[in-house]
Design a protein around this motif. Structure first.
Motif, mmCIF file in Angstrom:
data_model
loop_
_atom_site.group_PDB
_atom_site.id
_atom_site.type_symbol
_atom_site.label_atom_id
_atom_site.label_comp_id
_atom_site.label_asym_id
_atom_site.label_seq_id
_atom_site.Cartn_x
_atom_site.Cartn_y
_atom_site.Cartn_z
ATOM 1 N N PRO A 49 0.831 -1.214 0.000
ATOM 2 C CA PRO A 49 0.000 0.000 0.000
ATOM 3 C C PRO A 49 0.865 1.263 0.000
ATOM 4 N N MET A 50 0.516 2.198 -0.837
ATOM 5 C CA MET A 50 1.180 3.491 -1.034
ATOM 6 C C MET A 50 2.577 3.375 -1.657
ATOM 7 N N ALA A 51 2.964 2.189 -2.065
ATOM 8 C CA ALA A 51 4.260 2.012 -2.728
ATOM 9 C C ALA A 51 4.087 2.180 -4.233
ATOM 10 N N ARG A 52 5.167 2.573 -4.888
ATOM 11 C CA ARG A 52 5.155 2.657 -6.335
ATOM 12 C C ARG A 52 6.358 1.893 -6.873
ATOM 13 N N ARG A 53 6.218 1.425 -8.099
ATOM 14 C CA ARG A 53 7.270 0.583 -8.670
ATOM 15 C C ARG A 53 7.243 0.698 -10.185
ATOM 16 N N LEU A 54 8.401 0.662 -10.787
ATOM 17 C CA LEU A 54 8.504 0.623 -12.233
ATOM 18 C C LEU A 54 8.388 -0.832 -12.666
ATOM 19 N N VAL A 55 7.324 -1.128 -13.400
ATOM 20 C CA VAL A 55 7.054 -2.498 -13.830
ATOM 21 C C VAL A 55 7.509 -2.639 -15.285
ATOM 22 N N PRO A 56 8.401 -3.585 -15.562
ATOM 23 C CA PRO A 56 8.898 -3.736 -16.926
ATOM 24 C C PRO A 56 7.864 -4.397 -17.843
ATOM 25 N N THR A 57 7.917 -4.005 -19.111
ATOM 26 C CA THR A 57 7.071 -4.632 -20.133
ATOM 27 C C THR A 57 7.894 -5.486 -21.082
ATOM 28 N N GLY A 58 9.223 -5.332 -21.019
ATOM 29 C CA GLY A 58 10.086 -6.079 -21.930
ATOM 30 C C GLY A 58 10.060 -5.548 -23.349
ATOM 31 N N LEU A 59 9.528 -4.335 -23.527
ATOM 32 C CA LEU A 59 9.356 -3.777 -24.871
ATOM 33 C C LEU A 59 10.072 -2.448 -25.034
ATOM 34 N N ARG A 60 10.389 -2.140 -26.273
ATOM 35 C CA ARG A 60 10.826 -0.814 -26.716
ATOM 36 C C ARG A 60 9.962 -0.473 -27.919
ATOM 37 N N LEU A 61 9.606 0.808 -28.041
ATOM 38 C CA LEU A 61 8.701 1.233 -29.105
ATOM 39 C C LEU A 61 9.385 2.182 -30.077
ATOM 40 N N GLU A 62 8.974 2.100 -31.325
ATOM 41 C CA GLU A 62 9.341 3.102 -32.321
ATOM 42 C C GLU A 62 8.046 3.768 -32.751
ATOM 43 N N ILE A 63 7.855 4.990 -32.275
ATOM 44 C CA ILE A 63 6.625 5.752 -32.506
ATOM 45 C C ILE A 63 6.872 6.710 -33.661
ATOM 46 N N PRO A 64 5.982 6.738 -34.654
ATOM 47 C CA PRO A 64 6.203 7.647 -35.780
ATOM 48 C C PRO A 64 6.238 9.107 -35.338
ATOM 49 N N GLU A 65 7.050 9.910 -36.022
ATOM 50 C CA GLU A 65 7.110 11.339 -35.753
ATOM 51 C C GLU A 65 5.719 11.931 -35.929
ATOM 52 N N GLY A 66 5.353 12.857 -35.046
ATOM 53 C CA GLY A 66 4.031 13.466 -35.096
ATOM 54 C C GLY A 66 3.016 12.769 -34.203
ATOM 55 N N PHE A 67 3.476 11.731 -33.478
ATOM 56 C CA PHE A 67 2.609 10.999 -32.557
ATOM 57 C C PHE A 67 3.305 10.832 -31.220
ATOM 58 N N GLU A 68 2.524 10.526 -30.196
ATOM 59 C CA GLU A 68 3.015 10.132 -28.885
ATOM 60 C C GLU A 68 2.221 8.912 -28.471
#
Length: 155
Positions: A49-68
């Motif tokens: 409770p009240m803790a936060r954590r960075l959870v991995p997805t095992g992914l890297r993304l290539e997002i087209p320019e003009g998008f987020e």
């Protein structure tokens, strides 16, 4: 135009964990899943409770320019367990190529276990407009003016 997000799995990632996907035809967000390192897969990640954590997805993304890609909480996790994202929505810029991790926070009263392969957040692809910023000597008037938080009414 329907952009394509290219996805690269980390070398250590479990290829059995599905890529982000839309659960229904009308879904705005694609569910993304936890992809835990092998040593943590059996027991999952415990989020106190009240803790936060960075959870991995095992992914890297290539997002087209003009998008987020916006990272947003899943409403079911929020309602049932108090699991949310402290920086919602998170933004992944088109020029970022690092690992995709999701920062989860447990706002609930009980510990929560993030299991390997669990759906942990949703990804919303959105167009981006970069504005110019120019210093001005004065600003135009509006009906609201400088009214801040709560200035437009009681409710």
């Amino acid at each position: 135009m329907r952009p394509t997000i290219r996805v690269l799995r980390e070398e250590w990632a479990d290829p059995a964990v599905p890529l982000p996907s839309y659960v229904t035809a009308g879904a705005a967000g694609a569910d993304v899943r936890a992809n835990l390192p092998e040593a943590e897969r059996a027991g999952g990640l415990v989020l106190a409770p009240m803790a936060r954590r960075l959870v991995p997805t095992g992914l890297r993304l290539e997002i087209p320019e003009g998008f987020e890609v916006q990272v947003r909480p899943r409403s079911g996790l929020a309602l049932k367990h108090g699991i949310s994202l402290p920086n919602t929505p998170g933004t992944i810029d088109s020029d970022y190529r690092g690992p995709l991790g999701v920062i989860l926070i447990n706002l609930g009263a009980e510990p929560f276990v993030v299991g390997h392969g669990d759906r942990i957040a949703q990804l919303v692809v959105a167009p981006v407009v970069q504005a110019g910023f120019a210093e001005a000597a004065e600003l135009g008037d509006t009906a609201r003016g400088g009214g801040g938080f709560g200035s437009t009414g009681a409710r």
